[in-house]
Enzyme design. Sequence first.
Site, short mmCIF file in Angstrom:
data_model
loop_
_atom_site.label_atom_id
_atom_site.label_comp_id
_atom_site.label_asym_id
_atom_site.label_seq_id
_atom_site.Cartn_x
_atom_site.Cartn_y
_atom_site.Cartn_z
N ASP A 132 44.78 25.25 46.25
CA ASP A 132 44.56 24.62 47.55
C ASP A 132 43.32 23.72 47.47
OD1 ASP A 132 43.50 24.32 50.33
OD2 ASP A 132 45.25 25.51 50.82
N HIS B 28 48.09 27.33 55.52
CA HIS B 28 47.89 26.94 54.11
C HIS B 28 48.84 27.70 53.19
CE1 HIS B 28 44.14 24.39 54.15
NE2 HIS B 28 44.35 24.69 55.42
#
Length: 463
Positions: A113, A21
């Site tokens: 995110d 990520h």
Amino acid sequence: MEERLNRKPHCLVLVFPTQGHVNPMLQLSKRLVHKGVRVTLVASRFLCNTLQFKSTSIALESISDGFDDGGLAAAASDKAYVDRFWDVGSKTFEELLEKLTSSGDSIDCVVYDSFIPWALEVTKKFGIMGAVFFTQSCAVNSIYYHVYHRNLKIPATDDDKSEILLPALPPLASCDLPSFLYVLGPYPAFTDMVVNQFSNIEKADWVLCNSFYELEPQVADWQAKIFPLKTIGPTIPSMFLDKRLKDDDAYGFSFYNEEDEACMNWLSDKPSGSVVYVSFGSLVALDSDQMEEIAWGLNDSVSYFLWVVKESEKPKLPKDFLKISQKKGLVVTWCTQLQVLDHEAVGCFLTHCGWNSTVEALSLGVPMVAVPQWTDQPTDAKYIKDVWKIGVKAEADEKGVVRRATVKKCIEEVMQSERGKEMKKNAMKWKGVAAKACDEGGSTDKNIDDFVASLAAASTKCQ
Ligand code: UDP
């Protein structure tokens, strides 16, 4: 006055603290800086203390995820981590925004995110614009979107043999769905987390996705009618793609120590296209049985192999395997994957199909043997095999284990067969398309330009 007019737009980029990520969000940050945006990366305290993040162009700030001393690995369960990050993370992120805005530091946008949708709620309290960043494919996003809107019932099971038909996606079997939707049991917190990525998407000012338009045009078009989608990938260092960011030749961030010298030395005397590179990414832990089958499958195949086995996975290697296989293979605990995939000795990637690994292989023209394990990987494997036709899928037996004979057969199919040559050709085609998307005037480049232009417009309005 002039100084205010010259002010660069400022983005905060809030990451979810895992390798897969952080890499793409860091790469988007570099592209934004290149286009004149000021970027502050916001990471958990644990990540900030662990990383030796050295960047002269990107500032760093931290918040707490509630596990300052050990991060994700210190949580008693996935649920404990997700809940505590939500609770402590949203408070400390609010404190950070308070600190920055009250000191006169203006923020034009928070890019966060998609695993942490609470970040948008905090952002909006400050009247700041929010851009959600998806680190999985548009196809996977669509599937979760349909589950969130109850257009797709879960769990999907093998008993239901009918095809799953969703707008702009190929017909899917149950086992092509992300694992959390197929086998609900083991990771209930993650199932909620991936579905909840869509809980407040209608409030996001932009929806950014680490994919590129040409890779998933139908589903990207479909989504663009529903939310303000911008495909901004592949987010791999520029020197592997368009080569416009001269110092961007690595992610520049790793949770593990890379054994690069050993890898490059070992690869250097191997014939072109003779090595299968094997990695299951940063999170997968294989069963011992599966580990053993992969090991002997690699040893039995005709190719050399370079296998990343993390320290925690090493005890699962068969006894004497390293000794027996030493003429054929090299086992390392971590490497700079991009460098390895880019090496001409590498002819195939046996992969768990994490989205970053998939996009990296595709962007570097390397065909794949897909051995998906969990989360979005089965869906990526479906696309690798049937949509982009750049690999084969190694089928598991009734116990869910991919046997050694299958490993050997799949490697040989990619490395040696006529179909394998087609896969390589297709992979090379995607390599060109990916680089073009990122190059000046390409689909990704234009989308990033549009995003930056709207930031700049918003920032001028605020002055
Ligand atoms: N990676 C790496 N070295 C390795 C194995 C993986 O640098 O030895 C990187 C890889 O390039 C990718 C990331 O780790 O960027 C893994 O992300 P992915 O989405 O493929 O899988 P995850 O780790 O999230 O399961």
